[in-house]
Design a protein around this motif. Structure first.
Motif, mmCIF file in Angstrom:
data_model
loop_
_atom_site.group_PDB
_atom_site.id
_atom_site.type_symbol
_atom_site.label_atom_id
_atom_site.label_comp_id
_atom_site.label_asym_id
_atom_site.label_seq_id
_atom_site.Cartn_x
_atom_site.Cartn_y
_atom_site.Cartn_z
ATOM 1 N N UNK A 1 15.430 7.691 -3.343
ATOM 2 C CA UNK A 1 16.770 7.195 -3.073
ATOM 3 C C UNK A 1 16.906 6.740 -1.619
ATOM 4 N N UNK A 2 16.317 7.483 -0.699
ATOM 5 C CA UNK A 2 16.509 7.218 0.728
ATOM 6 C C UNK A 2 15.726 6.009 1.225
ATOM 7 N N UNK A 3 14.527 5.805 0.671
ATOM 8 C CA UNK A 3 13.616 4.811 1.219
ATOM 9 C C UNK A 3 13.701 3.487 0.481
ATOM 10 N N UNK B 1 8.088 7.508 8.983
ATOM 11 C CA UNK B 1 7.007 6.684 8.441
ATOM 12 C C UNK B 1 7.506 5.281 8.136
ATOM 13 N N UNK B 2 8.688 5.202 7.551
ATOM 14 C CA UNK B 2 9.214 3.875 7.220
ATOM 15 C C UNK B 2 9.466 3.074 8.491
ATOM 16 N N UNK B 3 10.003 3.761 9.517
ATOM 17 C CA UNK B 3 10.247 3.029 10.759
ATOM 18 C C UNK B 3 8.933 2.672 11.455
ATOM 19 N N UNK C 1 4.914 0.864 4.101
ATOM 20 C CA UNK C 1 5.597 0.134 3.019
ATOM 21 C C UNK C 1 5.662 0.934 1.737
ATOM 22 N N UNK C 2 4.841 1.961 1.620
ATOM 23 C CA UNK C 2 4.865 2.842 0.450
ATOM 24 C C UNK C 2 4.528 4.237 0.932
ATOM 25 N N UNK C 3 4.850 5.246 0.118
ATOM 26 C CA UNK C 3 4.827 6.611 0.630
ATOM 27 C C UNK C 3 4.293 7.582 -0.412
ATOM 28 N N UNK C 4 3.539 8.558 0.076
ATOM 29 C CA UNK C 4 2.966 9.584 -0.791
ATOM 30 C C UNK C 4 3.415 10.956 -0.288
ATOM 31 N N UNK C 5 3.955 11.753 -1.200
ATOM 32 C CA UNK C 5 4.315 13.138 -0.890
ATOM 33 C C UNK C 5 3.146 14.010 -1.311
ATOM 34 N N UNK C 6 2.513 14.644 -0.343
ATOM 35 C CA UNK C 6 1.236 15.298 -0.588
ATOM 36 C C UNK C 6 1.403 16.756 -0.987
#
Lengths: 241, 241, 241, 241, 241, 241
Positions: free
Chosen positions: F87-89, F64-66, F70-75
């Motif tokens: 930590x990773x992103x 997703x980042x690649x 720009x922001x991420x949701x864990x569903x």
């Protein structure tokens, strides 16, 4: 959507600063209605100032609601009068203190608050504890800049606030900084760039949280402590409808 | 010694009840000065009432201090305006909520508070948590008697309050009861006899704690959050000296 | 009214100090009955001393009750044997540690305790935590003055205690000081004048709290943990009636 | 290795029960030295019994150490005198209450304690809180079986204890049970089989924890609160060497 | 009895170190089965390493159970994957972080953890808080030695770890030290002799706790959060039986 | 702006539900990129499922980042893998559990979570405690609806979830409800209308919080626990760049 922002003190330059910061943060389509509590103190520094600010603040919020504001922001980092506002109003309400700290907790495990005078430190510590954020707060640090000096002596303010941010990062293990006064709203971007950690302004945080709540259709729950006040047979003190 | 007791609401019968309870608890040589906040709501039920009561309450406390009162009691179980009062005044200040709970913790490991309406429950829970007394509080129970009905319908009040005390003892393991409203000040002795546990009135508790503080020469510390308010260049809102 | 004060150790000069301090704090009409635990250690410094002091202390308290004492003070800042005393006796009981800390919490948001040896620090920290006062306690500091040296070398004691008070105020943000040893009872007034914050003696605090409880007719609740001990078929260890 | 187990009360059948349970749990090569506090009460039910048991208990522990015991178990679920014992002795010391709860926390997130009389409930709750285990403790339930009735009326005891275990599992979400009295040491296996959850005896837990500590060469730290008592010039109360 | 110890990373020298430490701590009759997670990272430093280690770790633990291991040790101080392991397996499971901290709490009121890199500090702080041990933890200190450098540069490691132990004792009032990395398992005895406080290795602690649990017949409770995973209709991700 | 939402399990209908809910909540100008963890379990019910889901989830987030998110949701309401993801992103990350609870705390003092199976209750309780929200959480209630049955038997799901909401309001004093599963994202509006309290969906909450963070230019702080993983000499387990 319409969101009100109320400065609980009577200093015009601070009202302008927060209104500008709120409008910069607002999404297209969000109208910011700015109000000032002309009956309030020149600044809110400690419990007595806060107590004197509340009735005028509640009045301004009632006006805002009648003007069509659907959500409301209290533009003092002490979250002055927040519980009463949530009880009195229909739409959701947030203070910039709670807003900044909640946004910080999304991007850091530990944050520090850098505020103006040390007289405000216990107020902020209490608010953070009540909101469940004490465990994430590395420290609340006072720069000993009076609120109004943010405006009149910006260079000194910048130096002292920067020094406290430095100490928060190195001594308290802060991973992010929350700026602890409405008058600091325009300093976040520069300080973030300078120190390499998120530096968070409560005004922008509050705007985004209220926009989010409105998009989701959320209003303050009227069960429990925020139930609407009972009407009493006392014409003198009618609660604003 | 002179101790003021201020009813933050504007109901004369409650002012009389708390003044009488305070005088009964006072030592010989203690003069109780009673004040009423005529600018306040008829009763304090929830955050909005509390917010409206504070400025008039602070004014009454300032008058009390100029009348020679050396210590001060806020006669509302919500401890309305307590922090601002401690900051503004020279002498020690207590609210009847904090007073009753602290006295209960001397004679029981766990106590319950029985108050009027459920809208006050979160306020009292917050106050107890801030005072470090949440761990000793078995429950805060609402009798759903409005404050003013304590006076107008005392039999119903007595029955409902007794029923909640019974539940607190049997269901919540309460070992003592704190009566959670200034208007209940005259009920403690009877209820204690009926239920066989200490039943504690906050007004008497506050009188004894303030007498103790004065005998010991204690005043509110002016370091930290209770520092005296700074004087600002704003003639409109002069803090009472 | 009659209030007993029991020194759990066997040092006469400390018994005299606490008796004198109690009588100075007492209201007219309060009779202070002073007792010494001759079976106790010379001083109570740590858990082992405390454990050895308790049976003699309980015996002295039982004698005090049979002498007509209606309330009781344990004159050691560790609150030695407090729970057992509350369970065994009818009248209310307090230790000077709990008393001093509770009185401090009325006039300051944060206080520090300055005690004798560091071996007592964890005991006091535990007691404060159990009483719900840990959140208000800025620090427990040891002056490293042995208990008996308070009497034999008062100048050194004064210097070391003063130095810790200074550190508590400047480094720990203490707003008030609680003197953490019965033997310091006569130092409070001078230190308060010197440092400009409330400095609180537990003996006077305990007298005022017990006078207050007696005036209000309060006794220890006999529900829960302080229930009177069951009588067992063991003649050797009869509980004092 | 040699481990002492001391029954702080004077009832022979309980001493035998705990000695037997300790020997069953012990590894080959572990010698269990059992002691009884003949100067103690017949059972420990509440604070007063506990206070009277401590000096004799400490004496027995000193004898045990001079007999070559390298670690020590206090065989009362109240952990009577534990802090004083840790301070007085060189080898590690544990009470069966702390031992049982710590072992339970290895195999379940939430456990309940089922003890004898309700007078012990606050003591156990305090001990668990101090040990950091309150968050894992679903409930402390009293079966209202007096300690000595465990021996004289085992069927009634079994029924009442089983009923409380059932309630702990279904009402309190307990995932494991800790048996809250030394006299229950032989009931764990049967109850575990009957209820399908771990049922844990504190005596066996203590033996395994002390064997572990000795294998690892661990002794009580003598820094801080468990520092060895200072020698005083008081021949009457010499601390056992 | 058979106890497995699984190194969740893929570094052979660490597997050897922990296997050796486990065997030295084991009682006669305990067989230690050592496993290495060859699918894991070279070391576990922070959340990402931990996340990548878990599936291989769980696989190794399932193999261990099928090899007859009755209890299991996760040989990383982060307690990587502990909850999932407890849910998946029948026998009891412990991580060396929880084990070391629990053993420390038996011999000291306050302990410090000295670990490798500061990136692990919040992980350890969270684990201690969840286990109820935060109140006993004086500090978690990072020596800034990478895990693998414990092996490649032992002298530097020893110096840096010693310096942090010194600070923990003098600045943080630590009474005991827990070594916060599996790779430090062989350093405990020397450091304990050098600093005069208990220095505790988590591997030995875990062995003794698991031996104790097995002797007592304890298995992880399968009520609540550690219930065995439900079988789903998804052949790809069958849970190891 | 681009925000990714990743379903950590491999069930297509849930991925579709959360993607749809996210898009409905998104502001004009926000592009939602939806991902599914095809290597994950069919649903996440308990610790083992969660552990198996994480590596595939992290991989999807790296993709997703690649892809420009720009922001991420864990569903997943368990906030599976959240710390490792932060930590990773580079961009900010939130889980729907934390998001829903934080949004609830803006409009109610006490909320309850209604989730699927009781095996998830301790996971959610732990997450809330760590986030500082335990004090505001009245209860976490399980409807005992398996995750996949939300889709296959919606009427039963609706009835059971409604019954738990009713109990949360009447028995637990909940003032708002957070729906405790990604699969419930489309039920919020109806339930809110039915029960007259805010009913909050975590997916929409997460979208609004991430939009807010992006507007404010906030990224996860890389000081402390969320520092980027160190690169190791291990080609097999390269951390996604």
């Amino acid at each position: 959507m319409r969101i009100s922002i109320v400065n609980p003190n009577s200093t015009r330059s601070m009202t302008d600063t927060v209104a500008k910061a709120a409008r910069q943060a607002a999404a297209r389509g969000t109208e910011i209605l700015a109000y000032q509590n002309d009956a309030g103190p020149l600044s809110i520094e400690g419990y007595v100032d806060g107590a004197h600010a509340v009735p005028g603040l509640l009045h301004a919020l009632a006006v805002a609601e009648s003007d069509g504001a659907e959500a409301h922001i209290i533009a003092c980092f002490d979250d002055t009068g927040l519980d009463a506002a949530r009880s009195m109003l229909t739409g959701p309400v947030i203070g910039i203190g709670e807003a900044g700290a909640r946004m910080a907790s999304l991007v850091a495990r530990r944050f520090s608050v850098v505020t103006t005078l040390s007289v405000s430190v216990p107020i902020l510590e209490d608010n953070l504890a009540r909101a469940g954020l004490a465990g994430n707060c590395a420290s609340v640090r006072a720069s000993e800049i009076p609120v109004l000096a943010l405006d009149t002596d910006p260079e000194a303010a910048d130096a002292k606030i920067g020094a406290e941010i430095e100490r928060a990062i190195t001594q308290d293990r802060a991973e992010a900084i929350v700026l602890g006064c409405a008058g600091m709203a325009d300093m976040a971007a520069d300080l973030s760039a300078r120190f390499g950690v998120p530096v968070i302004d409560g005004v922008a945080s509050a705007v985004k949280l209220m926009e989010g709540a409105l998009t989701m259709g959320l209003k303050t729950s009227k069960r429990g402590g925020y139930a609407a006040p009972r009407v009493k047979q006392d014409a003198r003190l009618a609660v604003p409808a």
